[in-house]
Design a protein around this motif. Structure first.
Motif, PDB file in Angstrom:
ATOM      1  N   SER A 225     -18.002  31.188 -33.119  1.00  0.00           N
ATOM      2  CA  SER A 225     -18.867  30.058 -32.768  1.00  0.00           C
ATOM      3  C   SER A 225     -18.372  28.793 -33.466  1.00  0.00           C
ATOM      4  CB  SER A 225     -20.312  30.358 -33.187  1.00  0.00           C
ATOM      5  OG  SER A 225     -21.135  29.237 -32.939  1.00  0.00           O
TER       6      SER A 225
ATOM      7  N   ASP B 154     -21.386  22.440 -41.851  1.00  0.00           N
ATOM      8  CA  ASP B 154     -21.154  23.570 -42.747  1.00  0.00           C
ATOM      9  C   ASP B 154     -22.450  24.268 -43.148  1.00  0.00           C
ATOM     10  OD1 ASP B 154     -19.373  25.182 -44.256  1.00  0.00           O
ATOM     11  OD2 ASP B 154     -19.879  24.084 -46.067  1.00  0.00           O
ATOM     12  N   ASN B 155     -23.485  23.489 -43.383  1.00  0.00           N
ATOM     13  CA  ASN B 155     -24.692  24.026 -44.009  1.00  0.00           C
ATOM     14  C   ASN B 155     -25.863  24.245 -43.067  1.00  0.00           C
ATOM     15  OD1 ASN B 155     -23.456  23.817 -46.577  1.00  0.00           O
ATOM     16  ND2 ASN B 155     -23.919  21.642 -46.614  1.00  0.00           N
ATOM     17  N   CYS B 156     -25.938  23.486 -41.997  1.00  0.00           N
ATOM     18  CA  CYS B 156     -27.153  23.473 -41.186  1.00  0.00           C
ATOM     19  C   CYS B 156     -26.941  24.026 -39.782  1.00  0.00           C
ATOM     20  CB  CYS B 156     -27.706  22.050 -41.091  1.00  0.00           C
ATOM     21  SG  CYS B 156     -28.175  21.368 -42.688  1.00  0.00           S
ATOM     22  N   THR B 157     -25.797  24.615 -39.509  1.00  0.00           N
ATOM     23  CA  THR B 157     -25.560  25.168 -38.175  1.00  0.00           C
ATOM     24  C   THR B 157     -25.076  26.602 -38.300  1.00  0.00           C
ATOM     25  OG1 THR B 157     -23.232  24.466 -38.050  1.00  0.00           O
ATOM     26  CG2 THR B 157     -24.897  22.887 -37.337  1.00  0.00           C
ATOM     27  N   ASP B 158     -25.432  27.389 -37.312  1.00  0.00           N
ATOM     28  CA  ASP B 158     -25.024  28.792 -37.294  1.00  0.00           C
ATOM     29  C   ASP B 158     -23.669  28.909 -36.595  1.00  0.00           C
ATOM     30  OD1 ASP B 158     -25.053  31.514 -37.593  1.00  0.00           O
ATOM     31  OD2 ASP B 158     -26.379  31.893 -35.900  1.00  0.00           O
ATOM     32  N   THR B 159     -22.658  28.277 -37.186  1.00  0.00           N
ATOM     33  CA  THR B 159     -21.307  28.291 -36.641  1.00  0.00           C
ATOM     34  C   THR B 159     -20.361  28.860 -37.696  1.00  0.00           C
ATOM     35  OG1 THR B 159     -20.959  26.011 -37.374  1.00  0.00           O
ATOM     36  CG2 THR B 159     -21.690  26.342 -35.105  1.00  0.00           C
ATOM     37  N   GLU B 160     -19.151  29.223 -37.243  1.00  0.00           N
ATOM     38  CA  GLU B 160     -18.213  29.882 -38.145  1.00  0.00           C
ATOM     39  C   GLU B 160     -16.966  29.060 -38.428  1.00  0.00           C
ATOM     40  OE1 GLU B 160     -18.651  34.442 -36.781  1.00  0.00           O
ATOM     41  OE2 GLU B 160     -18.555  32.964 -35.175  1.00  0.00           O
TER      42      GLU B 160
ATOM     43  N   GLU C 246     -32.389  27.670 -45.981  1.00  0.00           N
ATOM     44  CA  GLU C 246     -33.817  27.426 -45.820  1.00  0.00           C
ATOM     45  C   GLU C 246     -34.653  28.463 -46.564  1.00  0.00           C
ATOM     46  OE1 GLU C 246     -32.400  30.069 -42.526  1.00  0.00           O
ATOM     47  OE2 GLU C 246     -31.741  28.160 -43.387  1.00  0.00           O
TER      48      GLU C 246
ATOM     49  N   LYS D 165     -16.620  26.313 -44.481  1.00  0.00           N
ATOM     50  CA  LYS D 165     -16.143  26.816 -43.200  1.00  0.00           C
ATOM     51  C   LYS D 165     -14.747  26.269 -42.921  1.00  0.00           C
ATOM     52  CE  LYS D 165     -20.785  27.249 -41.236  1.00  0.00           C
ATOM     53  NZ  LYS D 165     -21.791  26.688 -40.318  1.00  0.00           N
TER      54      LYS D 165
ATOM     55  N   PHE E  42     -25.304  29.033 -46.852  1.00  0.00           N
ATOM     56  CA  PHE E  42     -25.738  29.663 -45.602  1.00  0.00           C
ATOM     57  C   PHE E  42     -27.177  30.176 -45.723  1.00  0.00           C
ATOM     58  CE2 PHE E  42     -25.815  33.304 -42.580  1.00  0.00           C
ATOM     59  CZ  PHE E  42     -25.657  32.544 -41.431  1.00  0.00           C
ATOM     60  N   GLU E  43     -27.958  29.950 -44.697  1.00  0.00           N
ATOM     61  CA  GLU E  43     -29.377  30.320 -44.674  1.00  0.00           C
ATOM     62  C   GLU E  43     -30.125  29.721 -45.866  1.00  0.00           C
ATOM     63  OE1 GLU E  43     -29.710  34.556 -44.382  1.00  0.00           O
ATOM     64  OE2 GLU E  43     -28.995  34.621 -42.326  1.00  0.00           O
TER      65      GLU E  43
END
Length: 608
Positions: free
Chosen positions: A426, A474-480, A107, A395, A104-105
């Motif tokens: 989300s 899983d890695n590139c979206t701000d979803t849960e 970047e 996730k 997560f995050e």
């Protein structure tokens, strides 16, 4: 030379070094402390780096709490903080014989590795023993190191998949000093990374990023290739800038023809659907679409041809035409495209990919033709380039599966997505329906009817593609949570006539954790429903949290023929009672908003 060793700490009393300074990093806070090794690994790594070399060491221990206990999975933000600290300490080289699968995050850790790269600091990172793409091993500007067993010996540079730079150490045993001062031999990538740094230090007192290639390699071609790789920043999963994940706004819609797959579009985009065209031979001409579907909504009259449409249209949605054109040639796909281009000039969304000549013709007229992504050999290569790693998905994955076709599985997914959002969760929505993209799915893996038109790669390659899409979610979206939906017949109804292969490919690609199973409660034998539940549990420890069924669930009439009529409230209550008594699971109709909300509540409770 000043070396940062990001690991479990160091017992400096058993090593011959100039100086050691140690920090502990936890929850992104830095604590300077006396040197100690919390696990024993860091001392062993340092002993390989410092063999026959005197250097200054900065020992940094990420993910260790105040009690000296390390996190099971280290937060990548703590690793980011550790690398930033090493940069502030103005080290020449960083060794990281550890990592995290907390993405997560990610970047942020990419950027700090790039920062070190720009400052000329060489970061060497050992490959994970689990062979998952860990961080920072997979970050930008990092030199990957792998230790391999074998009869050959030596160090060589390899260009790994997708062009990553890497160093491979073959056939080496490493003399290790334990935390208690005892010595032993060891193998593995952790020590291979340390060994590469030791080789560099023994060749020259000062080591930095710019001279690594000169110190490690003598072959001219290898030097050039390594120089090229080390000068490029390579991303972990790519930036995914192309239309694979693009979402369009389609505006006012015309639906052609009115097949069952159009029902979900009418149900969920009712305000946007303004016209429908279908063959007069089907007997729907001039009827109100919402009355046909038995739902509330404005009047949408079925018309016979495109020229009959007077409403303002932005996009014509063309469904499957392979059957209707057999008895009404007007609905041939190319004829519809030609007539629209000649008279109407609407944009197109086609359920199946359209020949490139039409895409070019429409583009010349300032129009677009959109469709689910065609997953062929070219697209597979593109996906693999953009999504370079597939990783275990952290996730939770919630799936909707069914025992047959035409059960309303997509309707249930859409309602679950709505309730998830309303409850503050989300979801990333992966749809297998061709109309999924129209309905705002985050990715459409069009595995429904006429799936061969959209998925043209062998079965064994589809799993890899799905895994990469799941890694992106899983890695590139701000979803849960990841919400997915399978196609008809999770398992065969008749083993001699059905195959499990398509379902197996999808299940292996998405690996669901929780599921809602849509059934035909009147027609499905109880054992078949139970076998479907047991299959999910046996394959992926996937818990079925509820059973659902269509509001037009099929029945058998007095003549032994199938019929579909809308269930009344008493029938739904009777079905719910029977299913819950037989299977012990929450049960309800897919169009029952209270039931759908309760299903989402149960999912959230389990995941919490």
């Amino acid at each position: 030379m000043k070396i940062a060793i990001i690991d479990s700490g160091i017992n400096g009393k058993v090593l011959n070094v100039k100086t050691i300074k140690q920090y502990r990093v936890y929850e992104q806070k830095v604590y300077e402390e006396e040197c100690r090794d919390y696990v024993g690994h860091g001392t062993a790594v340092a002993s390989v780096i410092c063999k026959n070399v005197l250097c200054d060491i900065v020992s940094i221990c990420p993910g260790i709490n105040e009690s000296g206990v390390g996190d099971r999975v280290i937060d990548n933000r703590d690793l980011t903080c550790a690398i930033e600290l090493a940069i502030q300490e103005e080290v020449d080289v960083i060794n990281i014989s550890m990592g995290t699968t907390h993405y997560f995050e990610r970047e942020k850790i990419d950027k700090v590795c790039e920062k070190a790269h720009e400052k000329g600091i060489a970061i060497f990172c050992a490959e994970s023993t689990e062979h998952y793409p860990s961080l920072p091993w997979a970050c930008k500007g990092v030199i990957r190191v792998t230790g391999k067993n074998g009869h050959t010996r030596g160090i060589k540079m390899e260009v790994a998949d997708a062009g990553y730079m890497s160093v491979v150490v073959d056939g080496e045993f490493y003399r290790i000093i334990r935390e208690d001062g005892t010595k032993y031999f060891a193998i593995g990538s952790s020590y291979a990374s340390a060994y590469v740094i030791n080789v560099l230090l023994n060749k020259q007192e000062k080591v930095c990023l710019s001279n690594v290639k000169d110190l490690l390699f003598t072959d001219t071609d290898e030097k050039k290739e390594f120089e090229k790789m080390i000068s490029e920043s390579v991303s972990f999963l790519g930036d995914c800038e192309n239309n694979i994940f693009e979402k369009r706004k389609y505006g006012k819609l015309l639906l052609v023809p009115f097949i069952k797959e159009m029902h979900s579009i009418v149900r969920f985009l009712n305000e946007d659907v303004v016209a429908v065209v279908d063959s007069p031979k089907k007997g729907l001409l001039h009827r109100n679409v919402n009355n046909i579907m038995e739902i509330d909504g404005k009047s949408i009259e079925v018309k016979a041809k495109l020229c009959d449409v007077e409403e303002e249209i932005d996009t014509m949605v063309i469904g499957y035409t392979d059957q209707i054109e057999k008895y009404d040639a007007y609905f041939n796909l190319e004829n519809l495209l030609q007539e629209n281009l000649k008279y109407k000039k609407w944009n197109i969304y086609s359920f199946v990919p359209v020949d490139q000549k039409w895409i070019d013709k429409y583009r010349e007229n300032g129009l677009y033709i959109d469709s689910p992504i065609l997953i062929d050999e070219r697209a597979e290569q593109q996906i693999c380039e953009l999504l370079r790693c597939d990783t275990p998905v952290r996730k939770p994955v919630v799936g909707v599966f069914g025992t047959s076709s035409a059960q309303g599985k997509l309707t249930l997914q859409m309602l679950m997505r709505k309730h998830m959002r309303e409850k503050g969760v989300s979801p990333f929505f992966l749809s297998t329906e061709h109309q999924g993209k129209l309905l705002g799915a985050d990715f459409t893996y069009a595995d429904g009817y006429m799936n061969d038109a959209t998925i043209q790669v062998p079965m064994e390659e589809r799993v890899g593609i799905l895994k990469k899409i799941m890694s992106y979610a899983d890695n590139c979206t701000d979803t849960e949570v990841v919400l997915v939906g399978g196609q008809s017949r999770l398992i065969p109804y008749h083993a001699e006539t059905q195959t499990f292969l398509r379902s197996a490919v999808f299940l292996e690609g998405v690996k669901p954790d929780l599921a809602v199973l849509v059934v035909n409660p009147i027609l499905d034998p109880p054992q078949y429903i139970q076998d479907s539940i047991s299959t999910l549990a046996a394959l992926y420890k996937c818990e079925t949290v509820a059973l659902a069924y269509s509001d037009h669930t099929p029945k058998v009439d007095e003549n032994g023929k199938f019929k579909k009529e809308k269930l009344n409230q008493e029938e739904e209550q009777e079905i719910n009672k029977k299913l819950e008594e037989r299977f012990g699971l929450m049960s309800g109709c897919i169009t029952d908003d209270v039931f759908c909300s309760s299903v989402v509540d149960k999912v959230i409770t389990i995941l919490s």
